[in-house]
Design an enzyme around this catalytic site. Structure first.
Site, mmCIF file in Angstrom:
data_model
loop_
_atom_site.group_PDB
_atom_site.id
_atom_site.type_symbol
_atom_site.label_atom_id
_atom_site.label_comp_id
_atom_site.label_asym_id
_atom_site.label_seq_id
_atom_site.Cartn_x
_atom_site.Cartn_y
_atom_site.Cartn_z
ATOM 1 N N GLN A 119 -2.858 -12.410 7.641
ATOM 2 C CA GLN A 119 -3.040 -12.134 6.222
ATOM 3 C C GLN A 119 -2.300 -13.157 5.372
ATOM 4 O O GLN A 119 -2.844 -13.679 4.383
ATOM 5 C CB GLN A 119 -2.526 -10.728 5.909
ATOM 6 C CG GLN A 119 -2.426 -10.400 4.436
ATOM 7 C CD GLN A 119 -1.874 -9.012 4.195
ATOM 8 O OE1 GLN A 119 -2.607 -8.040 4.273
ATOM 9 N NE2 GLN A 119 -0.588 -8.900 3.916
ATOM 10 N N HIS A 144 9.346 -3.200 3.475
ATOM 11 C CA HIS A 144 8.930 -3.355 2.076
ATOM 12 C C HIS A 144 10.137 -3.661 1.186
ATOM 13 O O HIS A 144 10.080 -4.523 0.306
ATOM 14 C CB HIS A 144 8.274 -2.069 1.567
ATOM 15 C CG HIS A 144 6.991 -1.708 2.232
ATOM 16 N ND1 HIS A 144 6.849 -0.592 3.013
ATOM 17 C CD2 HIS A 144 5.775 -2.306 2.232
ATOM 18 C CE1 HIS A 144 5.617 -0.510 3.464
ATOM 19 N NE2 HIS A 144 4.937 -1.545 3.013
ATOM 20 N N GLN A 155 -10.479 -2.857 2.200
ATOM 21 C CA GLN A 155 -10.007 -3.514 3.426
ATOM 22 C C GLN A 155 -10.041 -2.576 4.624
ATOM 23 O O GLN A 155 -9.602 -2.943 5.710
ATOM 24 C CB GLN A 155 -8.603 -4.089 3.223
ATOM 25 C CG GLN A 155 -7.494 -3.072 3.053
ATOM 26 C CD GLN A 155 -6.201 -3.729 2.615
ATOM 27 O OE1 GLN A 155 -6.101 -4.275 1.504
ATOM 28 N NE2 GLN A 155 -5.191 -3.695 3.472
ATOM 29 N N MET A 213 0.833 -1.200 0.000
ATOM 30 C CA MET A 213 0.000 0.000 0.000
ATOM 31 C C MET A 213 0.872 1.256 0.000
ATOM 32 O O MET A 213 0.385 2.358 0.224
ATOM 33 C CB MET A 213 -0.955 0.010 1.196
ATOM 34 C CG MET A 213 -1.985 -1.101 1.153
ATOM 35 S SD MET A 213 -3.494 -0.766 2.089
ATOM 36 C CE MET A 213 -2.852 -0.538 3.739
ATOM 37 N N TYR A 272 4.206 3.921 0.811
ATOM 38 C CA TYR A 272 4.950 4.565 1.892
ATOM 39 C C TYR A 272 6.015 3.598 2.410
ATOM 40 O O TYR A 272 6.024 3.196 3.567
ATOM 41 C CB TYR A 272 4.033 5.035 3.019
ATOM 42 C CG TYR A 272 4.594 6.265 3.721
ATOM 43 C CD1 TYR A 272 4.604 7.492 3.066
ATOM 44 C CD2 TYR A 272 5.131 6.187 4.993
ATOM 45 C CE1 TYR A 272 5.138 8.618 3.680
ATOM 46 C CE2 TYR A 272 5.671 7.305 5.606
ATOM 47 C CZ TYR A 272 5.671 8.515 4.949
ATOM 48 O OH TYR A 272 6.217 9.620 5.559
ATOM 49 N N LEU A 331 8.639 -2.592 11.896
ATOM 50 C CA LEU A 331 8.447 -1.512 10.941
ATOM 51 C C LEU A 331 7.031 -1.548 10.380
ATOM 52 O O LEU A 331 6.491 -2.598 10.060
ATOM 53 C CB LEU A 331 9.459 -1.627 9.799
ATOM 54 C CG LEU A 331 10.913 -1.300 10.143
ATOM 55 C CD1 LEU A 331 11.803 -1.489 8.916
ATOM 56 C CD2 LEU A 331 11.038 0.125 10.659
#
Length: 282
Positions: A153, A37, A61, A30, A32, A184
């Protein structure tokens, strides 16, 4: 690096790449970006000929009164970080490209979605499973990499892929943390300095639970009660959403810790809802 926003354009390209024998990797995000990531991108990059990173703040969501409108974003910064990490395609669709006005098809994995985050966020995982299915159909990946911080998830997506025979190798990647131990998260930007100073106690509490189990305690109710007390003392401004001990694959709540159990927590600290987990093996 190429940036594509149209799903049909990306799908056509990926079908062509697959026909050419290229191995495609996907990292759904998503945006940022933080080092968590970027570590997912690194893991996928090592395995694939073509690396696709999707950047889409998925509205389906988010529930009412959640942080959809406030979710942090900086496309220019994310694009620079992705390109430096060797991403080949940055997929940046808008809502109208992903969901028709009369969208009515949903993917759900109810057996795994009722506990933990699903209890207080009842539509969350329906939105996650649906958008991930759409991303899989669009990007046609051979491999998709997700972070283990969102363990529930990951379990849901693995079950979905298994049950629907989706030909994607879904992989989990270990949690990346700040030096303090705080997991994080893009939502960490919501934390004040005072909140950020106590937030690392979330991980410390999980480590305490592991120590209690190692010392011989196996009763889940006792372990959870002790952890509630620890958080009340060390994160007095936080509100515990849940502390649960579950089976790591089916997310069923356990009464006793066996050979393998996942301790998962969610704590509301100021404007940030922070989640973390620890796999405990006896």
């Amino acid at each position: 690096m190429e940036t594509i926003s149209n799903p049909q354009e990306l799908q056509n390209l990926c079908l062509m790449l697959r026909a050419e024998g290229k191995k495609i990797g996907l990292v759904p995000t998503m945006g940022y970006f933080h080092e968590g990531h970027l570590s997912l991108m690194d893991a996928a990059r090592k395995q694939c000929d073509v690396l696709i990173v999707s950047l889409f703040v998925n509205p389906t969501q988010f529930g009412e009164n959640e942080d959809l409108d406030a979710y942090p974003h900086n496309l220019e910064r994310d694009s620079e970080l992705a390109e430096k990490r060797g991403v080949d395609i940055l997929f940046t669709p808008i809502r109208d490209d992903m969901y028709f006005e009369d969208h009515s098809t949903w993917v759900e994995v109810p057996d795994l979605a009722t506990n933990l985050c699903g209890k207080s966020r009842p539509i969350h995982f329906r939105g996650v499973a649906t958008v991930v299915t759409k991303l899989f159909m669009t990007a046609q990946p051979h491999v998709a990499v997700f972070g283990q911080k969102d363990w529930q998830q990951l379990a849901i997506i693995k079950r979905m892929v298994r049950d629907l025979n989706i030909p994607v190798d879904v992989q989990g990647h270990e949690i990346v943390r700040e030096e303090s131990g705080l997991a994080l998260s893009s939502r960490n930007v919501y934390l004040t300095e005072d909140e950020k100073s106590v937030a690392p106690n979330i991980q410390k509490g999980l480590q305490k639970m592991r120590d209690w189990v190692t010392a011989g305690e196996s009763d889940a109710a006792k372990l959870k009660s002790d952890l509630v007390e620890f958080y009340a003392e060390t994160i007095p401004t936080g509100r515990v959403d849940y502390i649960e001990i579950v089976h790591p694959e089916n997310i069923n709540i356990l009464k006793n810790v066996g050979d393998s159990a996942l301790c998962a927590v969610a704590i509301q600290l100021g404007n940030a809802r922070l989640i973390d987990n620890l796999l405990i093996k006896v």
